[in-house]
Design an enzyme around this catalytic site. Sequence first.
Site, PDB file in Angstrom:
ATOM      1  N   TYR A  89     -28.539  -6.960  15.647  1.00 38.91           N
ATOM      2  CA  TYR A  89     -28.325  -6.544  14.254  1.00 38.91           C
ATOM      3  C   TYR A  89     -29.607  -5.936  13.681  1.00 38.91           C
ATOM      4  CZ  TYR A  89     -27.609  -7.136   9.199  1.00 38.91           C
ATOM      5  OH  TYR A  89     -27.517  -6.930   7.841  1.00 38.91           O
ATOM      6  N   SER A  97     -31.583  -3.574   6.165  1.00 40.26           N
ATOM      7  CA  SER A  97     -31.766  -5.022   5.986  1.00 40.26           C
ATOM      8  C   SER A  97     -33.236  -5.320   6.215  1.00 40.26           C
ATOM      9  CB  SER A  97     -30.927  -5.781   7.018  1.00 40.26           C
ATOM     10  OG  SER A  97     -31.323  -7.146   7.070  1.00 40.26           O
TER      11      SER A  97
HETATM   12  P1  NAP Z   1     -19.508  -8.784   4.003  1.00 39.48           P
HETATM   13  O1  NAP Z   1     -19.492  -9.690   2.823  1.00 39.48           O
HETATM   14  O2  NAP Z   1     -19.258  -9.350   5.361  1.00 39.48           O
HETATM   15  O3  NAP Z   1     -18.460  -7.589   3.717  1.00 39.48           O
HETATM   16  C1  NAP Z   1     -18.299  -6.645   4.722  1.00 39.48           C
HETATM   17  C2  NAP Z   1     -17.480  -5.504   4.200  1.00 39.48           C
HETATM   18  O4  NAP Z   1     -17.485  -4.472   5.194  1.00 39.48           O
HETATM   19  C3  NAP Z   1     -16.030  -5.868   3.952  1.00 39.48           C
HETATM   20  O5  NAP Z   1     -15.574  -5.087   2.884  1.00 39.48           O
HETATM   21  C4  NAP Z   1     -15.359  -5.494   5.264  1.00 39.48           C
HETATM   22  O6  NAP Z   1     -13.986  -5.154   5.133  1.00 39.48           O
HETATM   23  C5  NAP Z   1     -16.155  -4.251   5.619  1.00 39.48           C
HETATM   24  N1  NAP Z   1     -16.180  -3.924   7.037  1.00 39.48           N
HETATM   25  C6  NAP Z   1     -16.559  -4.710   8.077  1.00 39.48           C
HETATM   26  N2  NAP Z   1     -16.453  -4.037   9.234  1.00 39.48           N
HETATM   27  C7  NAP Z   1     -15.975  -2.798   8.911  1.00 39.48           C
HETATM   28  C8  NAP Z   1     -15.634  -1.658   9.660  1.00 39.48           C
HETATM   29  N3  NAP Z   1     -15.739  -1.648  10.995  1.00 39.48           N
HETATM   30  N4  NAP Z   1     -15.169  -0.573   8.990  1.00 39.48           N
HETATM   31  C9  NAP Z   1     -15.038  -0.579   7.641  1.00 39.48           C
HETATM   32  N5  NAP Z   1     -15.358  -1.628   6.882  1.00 39.48           N
HETATM   33  C10 NAP Z   1     -15.816  -2.728   7.510  1.00 39.48           C
HETATM   34  O7  NAP Z   1     -20.911  -7.990   4.115  1.00 39.48           O
HETATM   35  P2  NAP Z   1     -22.112  -7.855   3.056  1.00 39.48           P
HETATM   36  O8  NAP Z   1     -22.962  -9.070   3.171  1.00 39.48           O
HETATM   37  O9  NAP Z   1     -21.602  -7.422   1.736  1.00 39.48           O
HETATM   38  O10 NAP Z   1     -22.947  -6.678   3.750  1.00 39.48           O
HETATM   39  C11 NAP Z   1     -22.810  -5.327   3.369  1.00 39.48           C
HETATM   40  C12 NAP Z   1     -23.935  -4.546   4.027  1.00 39.48           C
HETATM   41  O11 NAP Z   1     -25.187  -5.089   3.620  1.00 39.48           O
HETATM   42  C13 NAP Z   1     -23.923  -4.591   5.555  1.00 39.48           C
HETATM   43  O12 NAP Z   1     -24.316  -3.346   6.079  1.00 39.48           O
HETATM   44  C14 NAP Z   1     -24.965  -5.640   5.868  1.00 39.48           C
HETATM   45  O13 NAP Z   1     -25.538  -5.467   7.147  1.00 39.48           O
HETATM   46  C15 NAP Z   1     -25.955  -5.394   4.754  1.00 39.48           C
HETATM   47  N6  NAP Z   1     -26.823  -6.555   4.484  1.00 39.48           N
HETATM   48  C16 NAP Z   1     -26.294  -7.734   4.049  1.00 39.48           C
HETATM   49  C17 NAP Z   1     -27.141  -8.804   3.834  1.00 39.48           C
HETATM   50  C18 NAP Z   1     -26.646 -10.154   3.373  1.00 39.48           C
HETATM   51  O14 NAP Z   1     -27.405 -11.139   3.404  1.00 39.48           O
HETATM   52  N7  NAP Z   1     -25.405 -10.276   2.902  1.00 39.48           N
HETATM   53  C19 NAP Z   1     -28.512  -8.670   4.071  1.00 39.48           C
HETATM   54  C20 NAP Z   1     -29.010  -7.460   4.509  1.00 39.48           C
HETATM   55  C21 NAP Z   1     -28.151  -6.401   4.716  1.00 39.48           C
HETATM   56  P3  NAP Z   1     -12.812  -6.294   5.153  1.00 39.48           P
HETATM   57  O15 NAP Z   1     -12.854  -6.958   3.798  1.00 39.48           O
HETATM   58  O16 NAP Z   1     -11.568  -5.506   5.360  1.00 39.48           O
HETATM   59  O17 NAP Z   1     -13.148  -7.224   6.266  1.00 39.48           O
END
Ligand code: NAP
Length: 252
Positions: A157, A143
């Site tokens: 985080y 991130s």
């Molecule tokens: P999200 O919309 O909250 O989706 C999270 C996903 O991870 C869901 O499929 C969830 O499963 C799964 N998950 C959560 N905890 C888990 C665990 N303990 N074991 C297995 N699966 C788990 O997240 P996102 O925004 O797509 O983020 C994805 C990645 O990108 C993360 O690593 C995040 O830190 C990174 N990121 C995101 C952003 C942003 O702005 N969105 C920015 C920088 C980095 P369920 O559906 O079953 O809950």
Amino acid sequence: MADGVMIVTGGSRGIGAATAKAGAKAGYAVVVNYASNEAAANAVVADIEAAGGKAVAVKGDVGVEADILAIFEAADRLGPLTALINNAGIVDEAGTLADMTAARLERMFRINITGSILCAREAAKRMGKCHGGKGGAIVNLSSVAAKLGGPGQYLDYAASKGAIDTLTVGLAKELIDDGIRVCAVRPGIIDTDIHASGGQPDRVAQLGPGLPMKRAGTAQEVAGAILWLASDEASYSTGAILDVSGARSIWP
Ligand code: NAP
């Protein structure tokens, strides 16, 4: 077309769901891992199958080692693993240093850091040439918080994502003779559910207009970068960490 199996941890929603769909379109059989939202994972699988692709939903918490082993065993049943996308990650409620408890930090680091390392270990056992595999690629989700530090909101985080950057560099070097490339993407603010899970459902609406591109990114825009780094087109890229942040980390 890509061949073999791609595991996308946290593939049921957000960036992971977009990556799973793009991976299937590229030719991978995809393991759509999820933690609890079975309906969302099944919807991703249904979308992939409707488009003629192959995918399976596999429940498992990447913060639990036994679950990780089960996710990889499910992948083994689909075919030879060629790509791991270490995508699953969490934020917690926004808070300052005073809000950091040992329990909060343990959960954050267990899921965001330990989970990624253990998944990489299992992937290397299968893909590594030193283990009789054919090589492959690992893409980690960092991130821009790793650069910005998350002061006053997400120190924990951000620190976990700093660890992912370091892991990416170390693993890229350690696994080079195994024929495994290891890269990462550093997304900026992306329009997914993660902000609501941290108690800020309006974060994208509030911050989007003030970002350098005047908008947040989409999950699909991040998935495109992930797929490229995993693909053979990126065959000379390893240890590379690509900002997909609309200049958030370098502006001003
Ligand atoms: P999200 O919309 O909250 O989706 C999270 C996903 O991870 C869901 O499929 C969830 O499963 C799964 N998950 C959560 N905890 C888990 C665990 N303990 N074991 C297995 N699966 C788990 O997240 P996102 O925004 O797509 O983020 C994805 C990645 O990108 C993360 O690593 C995040 O830190 C990174 N990121 C995101 C952003 C942003 O702005 N969105 C920015 C920088 C980095 P369920 O559906 O079953 O809950």
